[in-house]
Each structure stands twice: as structure tokens, then as C-alpha cells.
Scaffold this motif. Sequence first.
Motif, PDB file in Angstrom:
ATOM      1  N   GLY A  55      55.175 -42.734 -44.862  1.00 46.08           N
ATOM      2  CA  GLY A  55      55.737 -43.837 -44.934  1.00 46.08           C
ATOM      3  C   GLY A  55      57.341 -43.662 -44.778  1.00 46.08           C
ATOM      4  N   SER A  56      58.036 -44.758 -45.013  1.00 46.15           N
ATOM      5  CA  SER A  56      59.569 -44.586 -44.553  1.00 46.15           C
ATOM      6  C   SER A  56      60.043 -43.625 -44.974  1.00 46.15           C
ATOM      7  N   GLY A  57      60.907 -42.668 -44.232  1.00 46.61           N
ATOM      8  CA  GLY A  57      61.901 -41.604 -44.663  1.00 46.61           C
ATOM      9  C   GLY A  57      61.040 -40.387 -44.501  1.00 46.61           C
ATOM     10  N   THR A  58      59.840 -40.336 -43.940  1.00 40.62           N
ATOM     11  CA  THR A  58      58.980 -39.033 -43.991  1.00 40.62           C
ATOM     12  C   THR A  58      58.743 -38.872 -42.652  1.00 40.62           C
ATOM     13  N   SER A  59      57.939 -37.762 -42.396  1.00 36.24           N
ATOM     14  CA  SER A  59      57.548 -37.306 -40.859  1.00 36.24           C
ATOM     15  C   SER A  59      56.437 -38.124 -40.411  1.00 36.24           C
TER      16      SER A  59
END
Length: 1239
Positions: free
Chosen positions: A399-403
Motif C-alpha cells: 500500500g501507500s508508503g511501501t515498496s
Amino acid sequence: MGQPSVPLSPAPPPLSLHPSSNQVRCAGCRLILAVAPGLTEFICPSCHMAQMLPPELMRRTPPPPPPPPHYQPAQAHGIDPTKIQLPCAHCKAILNVPHGLTRFACPQCGIELAVDVSKLNQYLPPEELNEVAIDVEREEDEGGMVGETFTDYHPPKLSIGPSHPDPIVETSSLSAVQPPEPTYNLMIKDDLLRSKALSCLQIETIVYACQRHLQHLENGARAGFFIGDGAGVGKGRTIAGLIWENWHHGRRKALWISVGSDLKFDARRDLDDVGANCVEVHALNKLPYSKLDSKSVGVREGVIFSTYSSLIASSEKGRSRLQQLVQWCGSEYDGLLVFDECHKAKNLIPEAGGQATRTGEAVLEIQARLPESRVVYCSATGASEPRNMGYMARLGLWGSGTSFVAFRDFLGALDKGGVGALELVAMDMKARGMYVCRTLSYKGAEFEVVEAPLEAEMMDMYRKAAEFWAELRVELLSASAVLSDDKPNSSQLWRLYWASHQRFFRHMCMSAKVPAAVKLATQALVENKCVVIGLQSTGEARTEEAVTKYGLELDDFVSGPRELLLKFVEENYPLPPKPESPGEESVKELQRKRHSATPGVSFKGRVRKVAKMKAPSDVESDEESETESDHESTESDDEFQICEICNTEEERKKLLRCSCCGQLVHPECLVPPLLDLVPDDWSCHSCKEKTDEYLQARHAYMAEVLKRYEAAVERKSRILEIIRSLGLPNNPLDDIIDQLGGPDNVAEMTGRRGMLVRASGGKGVIYQARNTKDVTMEMVNMHEKQLFMDGKKFVAIISEAGSAGVSLQADRRAMNQRRRVHLTLELPWSADRAIQQFGRTHRSNQASAPEYRLLFTNLGGERRFASIVAKRLESLGALTQGDRRAGLSLSAYNYDSTYGKRALMMMYRGIMEQDSLPVVPPGCSSERPESIQEFIIKAKAALVSVGIVRDTLLGNGNGKVIGRIVDSDMSDVGRFLNRLLGLPPEIQNRLFELFVSIFDLLIQNARIEGHFDSGIVDMRANVIELQGTPKTVHVDHMSRASTVLFTFTMDRGITWESARTLLTEKEKDGLGSTYDGFYESMREWMGRRHFLLAFEGSASGMFKIFRPAVGEALREMPMAELKNKYRKVSGLEKACKGWQDEYEVSSKQCMHGPKCKLGNFCTVGRRLQEVNVLGGLILPVWGTIEKALSKQVRQSHKQLRVVRIETTTDNQRIVGLLVPNAAVETVLRNLSWVQDIDD
């Protein structure tokens, strides 16, 4: 190198030299040199030969600047070993081109160039094939010796609470990772220290869960926590502690979702144990669908205990339980949402072609609708497969903020990374403080795979059953052929046929193990132990069908396989429609329809035409015209009609009407005339003739149809009689209970409602309910469990349906503390369930650890069920037992893999004679080709009989079967193993052995080529030291956990003195063989031979190998290979010189020699080497590492490889990703920043 292409922006120069330097080959030593721009004369730094640039390069070279005083010709630079050397298509300069770069500008002449990949190989330097180097590389890829898989566990950063009552372990992979610093202060800390209700492990979990719940993910939802502890560590009591801690913070509502309503009593017990007596537990299934906090229901606080089944339930009016729970919590709810045994929510992201389960969707929905809830996922097998983590949205792994943008990206990366990748995910989660995974120590627990060979009677029974199923298939094919081509019904028939076929032989395999199970159980009871027998299916459906059909009293126990066969044939045998003989009326009706279908005018029209043709008198004419007109207006045409024979008009009632064609005639006009009373269904002569013909044809047709129908019914009856006469085994569950002393001695914890018991007189059996007047059906399993734990029964039989969450260990608080012997009569369909079943008898506070006996028959096809379990067990090591080798020794049975699919395809092609078989089939000899041909004929016939080979024909005059295997079957290992069950044992085992031989060959080749995913690889050496200060390359902003690059130096070699000592000690022990000693390779490479020390290993004919450069090899070498590649050295002096020489040389170069295309970056057979490992958090930098590795030359370097390395000086253990030396610079350059770790 391709031709000049469209202009592109120039790539950076490949060497850190002046961008326009020339690269040329030395005329003397042939070394490639880089010559500075403007120079035409130079001296080679290697052979010191003075020389000039070639004329074609001189023409483009600008005049050199005036030489400074004391000018010396500049020395040229050598090649860059990390890059490929290719000539420019325009100026012919030799360029250092980085791997993966396809378009760039030539730094010499400035022309734009493109790499032609198809011609790349001709520019790679030829490499002499060094067999020993290949062997060593294979050994290195397999890793070192397997060390201790588990290490004792104690909370590393907390010391609150008493020790756990039993030894707890953690995998060495996870133990290499430290959790974050605990910063949360428990409000119930003093209560817990006073009561000692929770151990230090359980308190640690509560602290980290509460600490994690203070964080929020990028999408705004509250972060969740995952308890992955194994069975028996006390997850229930930990959850109770979490509820009690939140209660003290004013969060008085909690949702506890689990697998069975029985576990509500355990939840109540756990809350009481931690002192939370005031917290009420409300079972959702006992509450109405109205508002829970309404006056009528009155649930305003406490724990709502729900099952996953209740979560997806709804009332008749359409009100759902999920909606009811969300309404009770409220949108701002920040209390606990516990998913206990959360593996029930798996399959949210199904396999291709599947559908998501409603449970998985409901679990995801309730999390989305309560974004502030404190989510806890709790299961020993929750993440056995990455696919089953889809509902764990609050872990923040995607999700947002991850790879990974979405879960499918995360899943794709893990699938590519293999087993090692799953282990890294577990380590990542622990480092970020969102995961704990400990398990009871398996020390003392014994695992044994017991093969139960088929007894002679069972073997005969099985063979006859396999033959019958083959005959039944032929019978069904011929019966279907005479029916109308009804495709949907036909496909449904074959779906049911193969499903029943698989279920039938699964029953047979289970029944085959009954004698062995009874024998093992009886032996255990004699040894003063008690027995737990695990199975998956109880055969209740077959039993109930038989009782409904035959009554409550039967002659003997029901045979599950027989009832299954009878049901299949009775309900699905293709019969033609039963003919019904039509009555006379229906025949008349058919003929009337036939007559009315012929074109013609109406009777009324015919009457008028005839009337107009008559020549009446003038008067009559006028009167008649008037009368006709009057009649038309006032009377029906039916009053007067015309006789079809004499054409005279007559009153309707005086004419006869044919009941078939409807024509009207005078009775006296008929020949002979009809003077008597005429029946209502009279028909004319013409119709009568036609009727008789029709009826005759109809009767003949009906007789033929009836004959066919009766013949089909007769065939069906005959088949049913054959089934009834077949010797088939009884229902295993009833059989075992009966042989071990009946229900009075055996505690049954299953989902079935009734059972068959031996009649008191010993003759026949009676069906009776499992519960009694004193015990309700809901509590019968709890009652049986208590009888077992109290020592009133010493044998327990458990199924999945009846044993979820049940504790059957040798509990110190129970009367029955005998050692448990746990037999698995039937392996579950998945390893998740296997682990759950094993956890019933291996739990906390036990007097002794259990003995596990996993029963298999010697039928090749039965391994289908083991292969399904093994596939999961291989991954289960990642998140339940941390390391694949911590799991049970079933990985040998994992055939449903990429290698299994390839092996199957090669076997099928060989049997269909489209290709040669890669191995000699079992029971055949390469010296007797006719034996192989004979096997292929038998194998092909066997595959025809189980429907794998289709559209079969006999070849022209040669008697060979011609057919095809459809593409979808070519790599379907599951179908092959399923169908294999239905073959006679002899050909079944030969086919299976052939498949396994090809499978093993492919794995062996994959190891040699470096493709094989071997999970965690232990890197071993005599000396391992950390070099320099580790570098932090990434920091997680939420948990502050970091990714760190460690560099180690390793010395893997064995000195001559050490090798000599090894051999001397072996000889002293008197265990040596005549073949023990030092060997040299038959062949020379680069003027040298390779040396090794060999002595007989664990098995006869296998030798342990020690090499000067790399020490002990993991793989033992067969005598044939040793004799083929090496010869024994007679004199120690020669062995000493060769050994020491190789020991010294290997400190500077790899086994490929000085011309290796990887140069200093190659580690194959190098004694002293540098190893780089990325430890700590890996998921955030996953994409960067994957990209860097994809550009490596060696195949084994392109894979993500998880390694475990421990320093020999201070025993510091690091587990992480191995980064090949050639890729380190790229990885560091692509990561955002680097800093040294502070001391």
C-alpha cells in the motif's frame, strides 16, 4: 554489437578515464589496454613491449600536445572485469560495456550504438570447462552444513514476569533479528506480577502489541499486530491480557472472532485466569439480530465472542451480523478486534480461476469499516502461504508508503523470491515490532514417517477395485455413446466420475493403514502410553445413507468405498429415457394432428362449392337462395352437411363422422353398409388402414426402445451386483474404534452425530446417536475429551471438525499424564491443518512430549496427499517455524512444484514416444531396449485406462496405441497423482518411480546450474570475521528499524596438517576403508590438478569430501563418481605438495583461473573471500536489490538468496540477503543514503 542506431543521449563513459581514450589489444601479450587521447606511442605495462596505435585510429587522433620535459610514454589501463568487452561497430575501439546497457554513445568516435544481444556470446571469452570447478560451485550453491535450526528463546529486551513453564524456542533466522526498544508502560503490570498469571513471553507480546497499536499506517488506519506463536504457547491467555489492559484504558468493548463456539468457554477461562472476572463474554450466536446495546438485548460493554461463520451470517429479514457488530462498535471504535485462528480468512486472494471466500471478504470489510480498531491477527499458520496474507491489511507491508503498491505486487515479489523471501518477511515484521513467533521446543518429540505396506488381501482388493473402475469407465463410455449427444450432462458425469474415483481410492488408502494403526496403537497401550489418532473425514455421509437405505440394524459396518460406488452408479449411470406406451386416444390425437396438418379447404367451404354446382329448378332456386341466405344469418352450417361419397346434402345428425380425418358419410353409402349402432370413435377405411400401419410401426419402435432401456437397466443392475460382491474395506473410523475395544474405550472427537457399534451379542451392528440423555450433542466432544484427560479412556480419535482448539497434551494438571503417541491415519489436505492437528498433543505444561507417527502406504499415488501438505510445510517454516528445515521431513514428497511439472511433461512425452525418456524406467535395462518398449506399452495402456491419454486408436498393423494428452494435462501434477491412485499397485508404483527419477534429475541439474531455491543457506568457514563498520543503508520512519550492509571476510580452507590429522584419526578409530585417502583429479586444468581428501561417509559407497580451498563438502560423493574423476595418490609427499599448492593459489584466485570473466568478483573455489550481506529490514529496499541482481552474469547470483552467517570470533549471527560482490556498488548507489553504524 549492432549497427549505428538513432541518436541517443550519450551514456556516461564506461571507465573512469578521459572519455575519448582508445582501447587496443597489445601486440605482445594480447592484453586489452586503454590509451590516453592524443598518444600514438605507448609501452605495455604487462610485457613492456613498445608499440604504436593502428593506422585507422591514428587518422582520427588529434595531434598530440607538445610533450613536457622528461616525457615518458603513458602506460595504458587494463579491462574492467565487471563489464563486457565489445568492439565499436564504427571505430573498432574495444569498449567496457556495463551488463544490461543496450544503447549508448561510443566514447572514442561519438557514434550512437546498440547492443545486438543475439551476437553477445561470441564476444564473451572462451572458458575451459573445469569439471571440479562445476562440482565446487554446486556445493557452494547448496550451502554449508545445517546448523541448529531452533535456539532457546527469552525476551531480549523485557524482563517482566515469570519464565514460561515449558522450554520455548525461536528459529535461528528470527533470533538474528532484534525487536524495537519497548517504550509502552503496562497499566496491569503490578496485577500481573502479583498473580503471575502470564509468563514473560506473554507479557512481551502484550507490550509490543499495545506499542504497535499507537502507530498509524500511511492510509490513516491504525497499525495491527500479528501473533504467530505455535500451538501451546498460550495465545488465548495473551489475548485475555490484551483485553484486560485495554479495559483499564477505558476501552470496554472488544470483538473476539474465532473458529468454534465451544472456544467461548476457553475465552471465559482465560479472562478469569488474568483476573478479568468482571469482563462479560457474550456469544454472538445466542443473541438476536436486533441492536446489541438496545434495552431488550442490553449488551453495552464486554467481549462479543463470534465465530467466522457468524460473521457472514444474516437473518431472514436480511440484517447481517457484520452490520450488527459495526453498529455496536460505532465508527470511532478504537477497541480490540481480534482474529483468533485467523487462517480461516485465507483465500481472500484465490488461485487463478478461483473465487474469494465470503469469510475473507468479511474480515477485510470489518477492518475497513472500523479503521481505528486495534487489530490483532492470531494464528500459528496464518501466513503459511503469502497468498493467504491478503486479509492482513493492517500490517502495512503493502500500500501507500511501501515498496508494493498493492497486495498482488507484494505477492508477486514473494513468489519470485521463493522460500527465503518468506523468511525475510517474518524477520522484517519482527524488526518493525509487529510480529512475534515462538513455539514449544520440539526437543523430546519424535517424528517418524511409517510406511504401511499393503497386506496381501488388501493388495488383491485394491487391484480388483482398480480393474473395476477401468471397466466401469469403458461401460460408461459405451452407455453414453447410445444416448443423444447431450454435452452438459456428459461433462457433469465425468466430473462426478473422477471426483468419486479420487474419494474412493483415498478411502482405500486410509483403510489400508488401519492394520498398521491398530498395531501401533496396541503396542503403545502395552508400553503404558496413550494414543491419539488423527484423520480428516469420518465417512458419516456414507453411513447415514446406508442407515436410511437398510435400517438401523446392519450385518456389518458400512463400507464407505462400496456405498460411494453404489451411489455413483445408481444416480449417474446413463440410461435412455423410459418409453411410455401411449393409449388409443393419444394415437387418435396424433393422427388427427397429422390430418389437420395437410393443406385443404374447410368442410364448410366444400359444402358450398358442391351446392353451387347443382342445377336446381327456377323456383327452387329462388327459394333456396333465400333459404340459404336465411340460414347463413340465423342457423349454423352444421345443420346440413354433404356426404363425401354420394355428394348429397343431409342433416348432420344423419351422417357418420370419422374420428380421425373428420369426413362425413351416409352409413348406407359405406361398403359394406353400416346398419348397426356405430361407436363414437368410428374411423373411415382409409384412416383405419393408416392407423393400423402407424400403430404397427409405433409398436415396433417402442419395442426396440423398451428393449434398449431394459438392456441398459440390466447392465446397470449387473454392475450394482458386481459392486455388492466386491470385497471392499469397512469405514476406517468405525473399524478402528471396534478393533480398539469400542466406544467404551475410545474417545471420539469428531463432527459426526451418530455411529455404528457392535451389537451386544457380537452379531451385527446398530446405529446409535453419539450423545446420551445426560450429554447434549453440542457438548459431546467436550465430554469425550474430559474422559480421555481423566484417564477413563486411553485412545482418542480426532477429526478436524471436532478438535479445533482442543488440548490433548499430557497436561500436568490432568489425571492422564501418559505419553501421547499421535498417529496420522490421514494427512490433511493442507499443512495448515496438519500443523493444527499436531498442535493438539504438543502444548504448554506437558509432562512429556508426544511421539508423532505419520502413516503412508507404499502406493506411489497416495503421496498425492503428502505432496499437498509438503508444499505448505516448506513455506510454513517461514512464519510458524521460521526456517524450512525446522518443518517435518516431508519436503521429499513435494512434487507439485515447477520441477514436478517439468518432470511430468518429460515423462508423458517419453511414454507417448514424442521424445526419449531422460532416465531408464524402473525394472528396465538400457542393455535390453525391448524391456523399455514393453514398459512404454504398459504405461500407455495404464494412462488410457485413467483417462489421461485420450482419443485412442490402434495403429496400422503394428498394434501400437495412438492417442494424445491434452495440453492442460501435460503439466498437471495434481491430476496425474490423483489418477495414479486408480491403477493396479504394480504399474502405479513403476510409473511413480519413473516420475520421481526424472524429478530428482531435474533438481540435481538445477543445483548444478544454480537455479535451485534452497531456502536459507548456512555460510560456513574456519574463520569468519566482520570487516570494518557495518553501513546503515535505510531506516524505517515508523519503527526506526534499519537495513544494514555487513561485509565479512571468510577463510574456508583446510591446511595440510588439519587434513592429515583428520585421516589419521579416522584410521586410529579403525573405521577406515581401503578407499580412504588423498586423491588427485584425472585431468589437468591450466597445468594443475585438483586434490581432495575422501573417506567413507554415512552410507556404504558414499564418501565425505574435503578440499584444500573450501573445506568439507555438504554433498557426499558416490564411489563411481570418485573413481571416474579422481585417482588415489600413493605417496604422501606428492599429496602434500599438491594440497599446499592449491591451498596457496586459492587465496588469490578462483578455480576458473586468472582468465575468469568475473575476475576478482568470482568466488568459486576461492579460499579467502569477501561476503556482503544485507541484514535488518529488507522489504523497503526489495525493488532496488532485485534490479541490481538481475544484471549479474552468473545465474546463481541473479537469485535472491537468504544466508545465515556467524562470526567465529564473537559468535555474532546475521541473517539476510547475500549481495554478490559485483552488485554491491550498484545496490549502494541506488539506495538513498549510507551511514556508518555508531559504535
